[in-house]
Design an enzyme around this catalytic site. Structure first.
Site, PDB file in Angstrom:
ATOM      1  N   GLU A 243       0.834  -1.204   0.000  1.00 29.33           N
ATOM      2  CA  GLU A 243       0.000   0.000   0.000  1.00 29.33           C
ATOM      3  C   GLU A 243       0.871   1.256   0.000  1.00 29.33           C
ATOM      4  O   GLU A 243       1.994   1.244   0.488  1.00 29.33           O
ATOM      5  CB  GLU A 243      -0.941  -0.018   1.205  1.00 29.33           C
ATOM      6  CG  GLU A 243      -1.882  -1.235   1.186  1.00 29.33           C
ATOM      7  CD  GLU A 243      -2.914  -1.239   2.293  1.00 29.33           C
ATOM      8  OE1 GLU A 243      -3.259  -0.146   2.799  1.00 29.33           O
ATOM      9  OE2 GLU A 243      -3.394  -2.330   2.653  1.00 29.33           O
ATOM     10  N   MET A 306     -10.353  -4.153  -1.685  1.00 26.85           N
ATOM     11  CA  MET A 306     -10.502  -3.760  -0.285  1.00 26.85           C
ATOM     12  C   MET A 306     -11.671  -2.777  -0.143  1.00 26.85           C
ATOM     13  O   MET A 306     -11.493  -1.584   0.131  1.00 26.85           O
ATOM     14  CB  MET A 306      -9.188  -3.173   0.238  1.00 26.85           C
ATOM     15  CG  MET A 306      -8.067  -4.214   0.274  1.00 26.85           C
ATOM     16  SD  MET A 306      -6.540  -3.637   1.044  1.00 26.85           S
ATOM     17  CE  MET A 306      -5.876  -2.614  -0.266  1.00 26.85           C
TER      18      MET A 306
END
Length: 460
Positions: A243, A306
């Site tokens: 990320e 996500m």
């Protein structure tokens, strides 16, 4: 007058399974609800694992389901003999009886049954021929309560263990995962090594990803070590969660995932990559720009979207995964990624915000969905359901006179999310995370879907 059994009504979910979600109204008790549906109080309390059976909350969900076969255990009965006698997979029996799945196995791998206890063998229409098959990933930290782990595993195709990291020198930062891998495999759940850029401080570090992308030697060392670790520990595959990768390293990230997938596949391991919830290819922001949906999906075997955290710790009070927001991500995702390789993320938590909310100051507390109902019951709150976001919420005032609002998940919000998997034709669901037990989630899933199992089941 009692309502007719669901098998005699149109109360059937879209997948053909008899199920109804009852919402508690003022004046109702568990006894009155049970009588309305021609069921017993103990049965409803058991299958829903209600935290507050004596003090139901107005707006609380109660899942109504009927059994095809239920029995009382006799001396000598085992899961194996019951499975063989009724022609029902052993894992199905465990899914129908999570409290049994939570028990510690004996030395011979058997899960103890006790004469006189009641076992649900099969719910109505609980056969693979009438149910959609899905794959399910559950994310867990190594310190997960082992009872929660055992009762959750029968519902999981994969267990992704959070998280391995790495150093600038190419050393893996490992976790204590041996016991989790062994327990997962005994239930037929495939353990997945989660590989991320999470640093020792618990934050994602894009300096690590930059160093990795810039050095073929570092990549080679990391890949070799990952494959060796998975082979030695008994992992089934790899889950990549990088990320905040720098936007200018977008192509380098794709190239690394492609190389890693090629090498892992050659060694017999699957590769999944986690993707931030984007709604367009041009979406701005450090979390999104480097996550090229099409490129990363082509580089890996499967992807996880996500699709959660719209409501978050420092954000304004709202649902964690509002359906309109989730849909916008899904609608974009299927323009870039084949639906059949997509896992849709589902949150297994909610947030409690003190009020009034002040941006940059207010901090919400994360809480479990069962805990949320306990709080509503304790403070005499009424649970509302936002029809747009398809999520429950309630207000309460604590002992100090401070107001709060709680957004969480319940049976209806979970059903809404699971229905999206069928609508879009996705591979399955990915739960962040399974550290807290949420019985109604697994009950709703169990009544609607057949869950794929990839490994032999060794419990008996």
């Amino acid at each position: 007058m009692p309502r007719p059994l669901l098998s005699e009504t149109t109360g059937i979910s879209q997948n053909g399974v008899r199920m109804l979600i009852h919402t508690v109204t003022p004046g109702e008790t568990l006894s009155s609800i049970a009588a309305d549906y021609n069921l017993t109080v103990s049965y409803l309390e058991r299958i829903n694992e209600l935290p507050n059976p004596e003090a139901l909350v107005v707006g609380q969900d109660i899942v109504i389901a009927y059994t095809d076969t239920i029995l009382t255990v006799s001396e000598g009965d085992t899961l194996t003999t019951l499975s063989e006698r009724y022609g029902v997979p052993l894992l199905t029996i465990l899914r129908n009886n999570p409290a049994i799945a939570a028990r510690i196995q004996a030395a011979d791998g058997s899960i103890p049954l006790f004469p006189g206890e009641s076992i649900i063998i099969r719910y109505s229409d609980q056969t693979a021929s009438v149910r959609d098959p899905i794959s399910v990933i559950g994310y867990a930290y190594p310190n997960i309560d082992r009872a929660i782990l055992r009762q959750t595993l029968p519902f999981l195709t994969y267990l992704s263990i959070f998280t391995y990291g790495f150093t600038f020198e190419g050393e893996l930062i490992t976790v204590d995962d041996s016991e989790l891998i062994a327990i997962a495999r005994s239930y037929g759940t495939a353990p997945i090594l989660l590989f991320s850029t999470l640093g020792p401080d618990g934050q994602f570090n894009n300096n690590l990803s930059s160093a990795l992308f810039a050095s073929p030697e570092l990549q080679e060392r990391i890949i070799n070590t990952l494959i060796q670790t998975m082979q030695e520990k008994g992992y089934y595959g790899l889950d990549i969660d990088f990320e905040f990768v720098l936007p200018e390293e977008r192509e380098a990230y794709i190239a690394f995932v492609s190389l890693l997938t090629e090498r892992c596949n050659a060694a017999g391991f699957e590769v999944l990559v986690a993707l931030a919830p984007k709604t367009s290819a041009t979406q701005r922001g450090l979390l999104y720009e480097s996550h090229d949906y099409g490129g990363l999906a082509a580089a890996a075997n499967t992807v996880l979207l996500m699709t959660y955290e719209w409501g978050y710790t420092y954000g304004p009070p709202l649902a964690v995964a509002p359906i309109p927001n989730v849909r916008r991500v899904l609608d974009y995702a299927i323009t870039e990624i084949p639906p059949e390789i997509i896992f849709m993320g589902i949150p297994n938590y909610g947030y409690d915000w003190p009020l009034p909310y002040e941006r940059g100051v207010t901090r919400a507390r994360s809480l479990g969905n069962v805990e949320a109902v306990e709080i509503a019951s304790r403070y005499g709150a009424t649970i509302s359901f936002d029809t747009e976001s398809q999520a429950p919420f309630f207000y309460y005032t604590d002992e100090n006179g401070a107001p709060h609002v709680v957004w969480f998940e319940n049976a209806r919000s979970i059903e809404a999310k699971l229905n999206l998997i069928v609508e879009y034709g996705f591979l399955g669901a990915g739960y962040w995370n399974v550290m807290r037990w949420f019985p109604q989630n697994w009950l709703v899933m169990n009544l609607q879907f057949e869950i794929r199992t990839l490994l032999p089941v060794n419990v008996r």
